[in-house]
Design an enzyme around this catalytic site. Sequence first.
Site, mmCIF file in Angstrom:
data_model
loop_
_atom_site.group_PDB
_atom_site.id
_atom_site.type_symbol
_atom_site.label_atom_id
_atom_site.label_comp_id
_atom_site.label_asym_id
_atom_site.label_seq_id
_atom_site.Cartn_x
_atom_site.Cartn_y
_atom_site.Cartn_z
ATOM 1 N N HIS A 137 0.839 -1.203 0.000
ATOM 2 C CA HIS A 137 0.000 0.000 0.000
ATOM 3 C C HIS A 137 0.874 1.253 0.000
ATOM 4 C CE1 HIS A 137 -2.874 3.072 1.245
ATOM 5 N NE2 HIS A 137 -2.075 3.363 2.258
ATOM 6 N N ASP A 153 6.063 20.648 -27.593
ATOM 7 C CA ASP A 153 6.133 19.345 -26.931
ATOM 8 C C ASP A 153 7.220 19.442 -25.872
ATOM 9 O OD1 ASP A 153 6.287 16.535 -26.242
ATOM 10 O OD2 ASP A 153 5.368 16.105 -28.181
ATOM 11 N N TRP A 167 7.385 0.279 3.521
ATOM 12 C CA TRP A 167 7.849 0.981 2.308
ATOM 13 C C TRP A 167 9.260 1.507 2.506
ATOM 14 C CZ3 TRP A 167 9.001 6.097 0.703
ATOM 15 C CH2 TRP A 167 8.946 7.068 1.702
ATOM 16 N N SER A 169 13.256 5.699 -14.706
ATOM 17 C CA SER A 169 12.177 6.397 -15.411
ATOM 18 C C SER A 169 12.043 7.837 -14.922
ATOM 19 C CB SER A 169 10.874 5.618 -15.201
ATOM 20 O OG SER A 169 9.771 6.483 -15.188
ATOM 21 N N SER A 170 12.036 7.998 -13.587
ATOM 22 C CA SER A 170 11.844 9.345 -13.038
ATOM 23 C C SER A 170 13.037 10.243 -13.332
ATOM 24 C CB SER A 170 11.633 9.282 -11.526
ATOM 25 O OG SER A 170 10.409 8.679 -11.239
ATOM 26 N N HIS A 206 12.992 12.230 2.672
ATOM 27 C CA HIS A 206 12.326 13.473 3.030
ATOM 28 C C HIS A 206 12.061 14.372 1.826
ATOM 29 C CE1 HIS A 206 10.477 16.509 5.371
ATOM 30 N NE2 HIS A 206 11.085 17.334 4.554
ATOM 31 N N GLU A 258 11.520 13.413 -0.995
ATOM 32 C CA GLU A 258 10.419 12.735 -1.693
ATOM 33 C C GLU A 258 9.063 13.288 -1.246
ATOM 34 O OE1 GLU A 258 10.284 10.724 -4.113
ATOM 35 O OE2 GLU A 258 8.515 9.445 -3.956
ATOM 36 N N TYR A 294 8.444 16.293 -0.461
ATOM 37 C CA TYR A 294 8.225 17.560 -1.167
ATOM 38 C C TYR A 294 8.076 17.343 -2.655
ATOM 39 C CZ TYR A 294 8.679 19.716 3.232
ATOM 40 O OH TYR A 294 8.429 20.067 4.520
ATOM 41 N N SER A 335 -1.992 26.703 -6.472
ATOM 42 C CA SER A 335 -1.662 28.075 -6.877
ATOM 43 C C SER A 335 -2.243 28.428 -8.246
ATOM 44 C CB SER A 335 -0.140 28.278 -6.920
ATOM 45 O OG SER A 335 0.430 27.966 -5.680
ATOM 46 N N HIS A 338 15.281 13.925 10.800
ATOM 47 C CA HIS A 338 14.116 14.023 11.686
ATOM 48 C C HIS A 338 13.265 12.755 11.620
ATOM 49 C CE1 HIS A 338 11.879 16.352 8.274
ATOM 50 N NE2 HIS A 338 11.702 15.056 8.147
ATOM 51 N N HIS A 339 13.590 11.866 10.682
ATOM 52 C CA HIS A 339 12.937 10.554 10.667
ATOM 53 C C HIS A 339 13.688 9.559 11.536
ATOM 54 C CE1 HIS A 339 10.219 11.579 7.302
ATOM 55 N NE2 HIS A 339 11.195 12.400 6.988
ATOM 56 N N THR A 392 6.505 27.303 4.194
ATOM 57 C CA THR A 392 5.228 26.604 4.029
ATOM 58 C C THR A 392 4.084 27.462 4.557
ATOM 59 O OG1 THR A 392 6.461 24.573 4.399
ATOM 60 C CG2 THR A 392 4.077 24.406 4.410
ATOM 61 N N LYS A 402 3.192 30.242 2.204
ATOM 62 C CA LYS A 402 2.309 29.844 1.111
ATOM 63 C C LYS A 402 0.861 29.855 1.572
ATOM 64 C CE LYS A 402 5.285 26.669 -1.490
ATOM 65 N NZ LYS A 402 5.142 27.079 -2.882
ATOM 66 N N ARG A 404 2.502 2.066 14.649
ATOM 67 C CA ARG A 404 2.084 1.782 13.282
ATOM 68 C C ARG A 404 2.520 0.359 12.923
ATOM 69 N NH1 ARG A 404 6.348 5.398 9.751
ATOM 70 N NH2 ARG A 404 5.235 4.490 7.990
HETATM 71 CU CU LIG Z 1 10.736 14.289 6.584
#
Ligand SMILES: [Cu+2]
Lengths: 335, 528
Positions: free
Chosen positions: B59, B88, B124, B152-153, B238, B240, B242, B253, B287-288, B313, B316, B435
């Site tokens: 998931h 294009d 994950w 790919s990315s 992290h 990721e 954003y 926006s 921070h993780h 943040t 915004k 979790r």
């Molecule tokens: Cu983070």
Amino acid sequence: MTPPVRPRLLLIIGVLAALLALAGAAAAGNGGFGPTSPASPNAEGIATSFWFVTALVLGVFLLVESLLVVFVVRFRRRKRPRDADGPQIHGSNRLELAWTAGPVLILFAIAVFVFAKLPGIIDSPDATASGGPLRIEVVGHQFYWQFRYPNGVIAIDRMRAPAGRPVVLDVTAPDWDVNHSWWIPRLGGKIDAIPGRMNTTWFRANEPGFYEGRCAELCGAFHAKMLTGVEVLPQADFDEWLTTAFSAQHQADPALGRELWEGVCAKCHGLAAEGGYGPTLAAATLTNRDALETVIRNGRALPGRNVMPSVGRDWTAAQLQSLYAYLEAEFGSQG
Amino acid sequence: MASWLVTVDHKRIGILYLATAGLFFLLAGVLALLIRIQLARPDQSVLTGDSYNEVVTMHGTAMVFFVVVPILAGLGNFLVPLQIGARDMAFPRLNAFSYWLFAAGGIVFALSFFAQGGAARTGWTAYPPLSVLSPGNGQDLWILSLHLLTVSSLAGAINFIVTIHNMRTAGMSWMRMPLFVWAIEVYAWLLLLVLPALSAGLTLLLLERRFPGTFHFFVPEDGGSPVLYQHVFWFFGHPEVYIMILPAMGIISEILPVFSRKPAFGYKAIALSTVAIGCFSMIVWAHHMFTVGLSNYLNAWFMVVSMVIAVPTGMKIFNWLATLWRGNLSLDTPMWFAIGFLSIFTVGGLSGIYLAAFPIDWQVHDTYFVVAHFHYVLFGGSLFAIIGGLFYWWPKMFGRFLSERLGKLTFALLFVGFNVTFFPQHMLGLLGMPRRIYTYSEGGLWQAYNMVSTVGSFLMGVGVLVFMLAIARSRTGRRAGNDPWLGDTLEWYTTSPPPPHNFDTVPYVTSARPLSDLRRSLKERSAL
Ligand SMILES: [Cu+2]
Ligand SMILES: [Cu+2]
């Protein structure tokens, strides 16, 4: 109805509802709106920080959400045509500055508060009248916790600790195991048990009682069953337990054997060895000491199925003897 | 049909991305419902410990790598050339290559359920030693699928960057670029900078799994370090977050000004805060890892820089609010999703402050509080913006509207369902629920909150069904003209759907809102 009345009304209702909900939660023993009743100075420090952050965060939350509601209600189109432009305002440096400085101040306040609380959370208090801190080694295994006291006494899953005395925990996991995380919510934050790494944490339980905890880092199929807890006893009772356990565990001690069976083996093989996640174990297997030792020390790879971890690679001879004694008493007669 | 298989048209590739990611969204959504069924009551056995771990892992991985990131790639593909007035993408064939690699990764990922030993089941995040010791081939296929995806990315990111830097139409300087394009620019740079770290970490993991006697990176028995992997993973992980939220903010926006009939308040502040968030996101990863036992000086550093991100943040959020102020708000479905985004993302942002303050994180880390937090950011944030964006750009993509009635119903169900599902999870975490546990025995509040959460998840499930109905009905939906919403940006200048070459002519761009300029000058001319 004049337009400006309704948003204000909505706002007032919203704020009242939020306050009511919070007051209700506080009255009902907080219901999960804050850390569960802390019972150790470090847990208290964390809880105080939590509530400090909550006070500020709640203010920002109410500000943003009520502005949002008010703007949506107040400035919705109503009878105006879709293409009627609003005032073409491109921005305002003064406002940008304000909502940069505001959050900076709030975050600064939070940082200062947290750093001020930090020493009380990380430093265990010095020795008290009841003696120096007690040091216990905590080792996370798939899927049980093993505790070792300074005199060599071993306990599984259920830790005993004296009330009112600082307890320092050296938390790790064996080199061949996986990551776990030690967490007794009421006795402080969590600290990971990582193979090859020694972490320390501490607590000082104010009151005798039982404090539940769990493994908090995914460690495999039975992560959910890695329950643990600290039974906090008055100092005298604790001392008595420790000395009794010490003399018992010098030889084969069925009491320790039972803890090992229930905490280590039975989670997969069932309390009566009836099988479950792991296979059923015959009485003949359970009383064959050599075969048992091999499997406990080395684990086992079952082709196409799961691997049994080497649950007892680091067990002492006395631990093995205790397990044998318990198993022979429990399953020997049937064989 | 066959022409879709060999297409190099950015619009078709964008739609292929959206459709494929949509399928994965349904798959990951079903997995989420399985989780909620298993946890609805104590001691259930719908899933076993192993199968639960597979479901949780798949998931999470699916939602991050095969849903949100590719949907954004799809929207970016469709919109960036149109919004900058290009014909294009810079490298159309590389673009097709990106999509097909993503599709291949998706096939490997989906089929890994049938691998020997089942799918990956280590979360994950795939922390070693667990992910090294985990038996079977599911984990290997998981790594392979992510390897395909990262290549790919990366190709896609390079394509976006080259396109945005070189192919903007005459007059479109950086400060006249649509805010969505700004977001995709930063998204692409972040992918380019951090994906290699993920690839490297996964390669090491694969080597250690397949050649256990030879390689010792993460398992400490022979000198490896499990913590090293966490550093590598979160250096990617992290940013990721954003990568998944910045383009969503870009969508917001775009929608807010159009449906408020005002320019974006503080265009420059929004654009530059996107860049600032992108830069800062690369220095906050630990921070993780506050519970790993790093030095508290390091913890303090990562706490302070994580809090610094809250400033751009917050900026915004206030700029968006100010965009609404004194506007003429048309409350159509895209606008509802944008409003929903604002209200939900605010909660997710604020709960992040608890996680940044490391002593508090010691209490809530790895609990349902964190699960609630990142769903407020990624579902209530990214996915609400994405669904709003789909309602907004659907007329441009297909020339027909999605039903407004079904759209508002979708929004209502998702908004209520979302909050009912995830708000109680904050409380569960504080009550002590970690979790990734497959079951629990506690009754009382644990049971009550879990049941509420499950009810909410099914409400969201119904919302998704209504959304699918809206999509199915849109084949015969109301026809849209070139510019049905009175938009600001160049995609509304061409026909709906646009011709293969996008534009016959592109007007010279003199501001960030070329279409509203055009409308104004037309009005002035007719007034003369
Ligand atoms: Cu983070
Ligand atoms: Cu564990």
